[in-house]
Design an enzyme around this catalytic site. Sequence first.
Site, PDB file in Angstrom:
ATOM      1  N   PHE A 178       0.832  -1.203   0.000  1.00 39.17           N
ATOM      2  CA  PHE A 178       0.000   0.000   0.000  1.00 39.17           C
ATOM      3  C   PHE A 178       0.873   1.261   0.000  1.00 39.17           C
ATOM      4  O   PHE A 178       1.871   1.331   0.715  1.00 39.17           O
ATOM      5  CB  PHE A 178      -0.875  -0.035   1.272  1.00 39.17           C
ATOM      6  N   ASN A 216      -3.703   1.713  10.470  1.00 40.18           N
ATOM      7  CA  ASN A 216      -4.497   2.210   9.348  1.00 40.18           C
ATOM      8  C   ASN A 216      -4.960   0.951   8.621  1.00 40.18           C
ATOM      9  O   ASN A 216      -4.314   0.486   7.698  1.00 40.18           O
ATOM     10  CB  ASN A 216      -3.650   3.086   8.427  1.00 40.18           C
ATOM     11  N   PRO A 217      -6.085   0.401   9.078  1.00 42.80           N
ATOM     12  CA  PRO A 217      -6.506  -0.900   8.530  1.00 42.80           C
ATOM     13  C   PRO A 217      -7.230  -0.750   7.193  1.00 42.80           C
ATOM     14  O   PRO A 217      -7.537   0.365   6.780  1.00 42.80           O
ATOM     15  CB  PRO A 217      -7.464  -1.406   9.606  1.00 42.80           C
TER      16      PRO A 217
HETATM   17  N1  SAM Z   1       0.025   1.201   7.657  1.00 48.92           N
HETATM   18  C1  SAM Z   1       0.309   1.355   6.237  1.00 48.92           C
HETATM   19  C2  SAM Z   1       0.026   2.775   5.816  1.00 48.92           C
HETATM   20  O1  SAM Z   1      -0.710   3.470   6.519  1.00 48.92           O
HETATM   21  O2  SAM Z   1       0.522   3.198   4.761  1.00 48.92           O
HETATM   22  C3  SAM Z   1      -0.492   0.362   5.387  1.00 48.92           C
HETATM   23  C4  SAM Z   1      -1.986   0.511   5.514  1.00 48.92           C
HETATM   24  S1  SAM Z   1      -2.948  -0.497   4.413  1.00 48.92           S
HETATM   25  C5  SAM Z   1      -4.408   0.498   4.312  1.00 48.92           C
HETATM   26  C6  SAM Z   1      -3.486  -1.852   5.442  1.00 48.92           C
HETATM   27  C7  SAM Z   1      -2.442  -2.940   5.689  1.00 48.92           C
HETATM   28  O3  SAM Z   1      -2.952  -3.891   6.613  1.00 48.92           O
HETATM   29  C8  SAM Z   1      -2.011  -3.742   4.466  1.00 48.92           C
HETATM   30  O4  SAM Z   1      -0.621  -3.764   4.364  1.00 48.92           O
HETATM   31  C9  SAM Z   1      -2.586  -5.147   4.710  1.00 48.92           C
HETATM   32  O5  SAM Z   1      -1.777  -6.170   4.168  1.00 48.92           O
HETATM   33  C10 SAM Z   1      -2.617  -5.206   6.218  1.00 48.92           C
HETATM   34  N2  SAM Z   1      -3.637  -6.063   6.852  1.00 48.92           N
HETATM   35  C11 SAM Z   1      -4.919  -6.256   6.470  1.00 48.92           C
HETATM   36  N3  SAM Z   1      -5.575  -7.027   7.384  1.00 48.92           N
HETATM   37  C12 SAM Z   1      -4.668  -7.304   8.379  1.00 48.92           C
HETATM   38  C13 SAM Z   1      -4.746  -8.044   9.592  1.00 48.92           C
HETATM   39  N4  SAM Z   1      -5.862  -8.647   9.991  1.00 48.92           N
HETATM   40  N5  SAM Z   1      -3.624  -8.123  10.356  1.00 48.92           N
HETATM   41  C14 SAM Z   1      -2.473  -7.524   9.977  1.00 48.92           C
HETATM   42  N6  SAM Z   1      -2.359  -6.815   8.823  1.00 48.92           N
HETATM   43  C15 SAM Z   1      -3.438  -6.696   8.051  1.00 48.92           C
HETATM   44  N1  GLN Z   2      -7.659   5.997   1.862  1.00 52.61           N
HETATM   45  C1  GLN Z   2      -7.510   4.788   1.096  1.00 52.61           C
HETATM   46  C2  GLN Z   2      -8.043   4.979  -0.298  1.00 52.61           C
HETATM   47  O1  GLN Z   2      -7.520   5.794  -0.978  1.00 52.61           O
HETATM   48  C3  GLN Z   2      -8.084   3.599   1.819  1.00 52.61           C
HETATM   49  C4  GLN Z   2      -7.197   3.271   2.923  1.00 52.61           C
HETATM   50  C5  GLN Z   2      -7.633   2.188   3.809  1.00 52.61           C
HETATM   51  O2  GLN Z   2      -8.487   1.356   3.548  1.00 52.61           O
HETATM   52  N2  GLN Z   2      -7.004   2.206   4.931  1.00 52.61           N
HETATM   53  O3  GLN Z   2      -8.924   4.348  -0.791  1.00 52.61           O
END
Ligand code: SAM
Ligand code: GLN
Length: 266
Positions: free
Chosen positions: A84, A181-182
């Site tokens: 991401f 940030n899920p």
């Molecule tokens: N924290 C980073 C940022 O803010 O740029 C990445 C955020 S991205 C929206 C969500 C991340 O959560 C992804 O890398 C995904 O693989 C991971 N992820 C999704 N479900 C998860 C879970 N249950 N446990 C750990 N990681 C998870």
């Molecule tokens: N803000 C993200 C988007 O551009 C979504 C991020 C997230 O799911 N944490 O869609």
Amino acid sequence: MIKDCSGKLEGVTETPVLEVLLIVSRVLGIRKEDLFLKDLVVSPTEEKRILKLVEKRASGYPLHYILGEKEFMGLSLLVEEGVFVPRPETEELVELALELIRKYGIKAVADIGTGSGAIGVSVAKFSDVVVFATDVSSKAVEVARKNAERHGVSDRFFVRKGEFLEPFKEKFASIEMILSNPPYVKSSAHLPKDVLFEPAEALFGGEDGLDFYREFFGRYNTSGKIVLMEIGEDQVEELKKIVSDAVFLKDSAGKYRFLFLNRRSS
Ligand code: SAM
Ligand code: GLN
């Protein structure tokens, strides 16, 4: 050349000229600011490469995957396909986290779903906390580890593959603050073309986008801890049903974008 190229990106981005300049500086291996300093000689091979990358971007492929990096909290973070791309709104979560770390003298923090390591690496960089980061994606774990090394915090940033805080069960009691940030996008949402190149598990949180929060708060007892998580701007009412004592904080654009829970005893 720049004009021709930026024309190709007009339907894809609001900043076509800037993006072309970034692609050119990437191919030439110089800083964007230095593009105008001298008469640049672009070899035919470089020109071909530039055109190829501009075409790729024109297909919607994310700019930062082409550049291989994204600036976050003033730090250049490595990003690549499968990870991401950190967003500016998440910088506000990091600012809030740093304030809380200073206010309460917090020493141990978790970052669930660390992705490129954006939250965890920057929090480690700008304070003296130890960070326990997790991600379900092996690629993310690999990239986050590289970013921790790149910014000199690998002795305080530990990342393991797995769901939620399962990989750090033995540390759970010592973790004072949980950041995340899920994925919170609804599975039915229509996303811009470039976002769809990002990993689905980073974006989608099930039908209503709230699967992650439901599962996290169902699984873990957060008493004694602070929890700070990013949320989608229209999710406050539904989240109140999941975490009744949560407080919601606005971002600088005035939208509710963070779930905050202070369950510290003092
Ligand atoms: N924290 C980073 C940022 O803010 O740029 C990445 C955020 S991205 C929206 C969500 C991340 O959560 C992804 O890398 C995904 O693989 C991971 N992820 C999704 N479900 C998860 C879970 N249950 N446990 C750990 N990681 C998870
Ligand atoms: N803000 C993200 C988007 O551009 C979504 C991020 C997230 O799911 N944490 O869609």
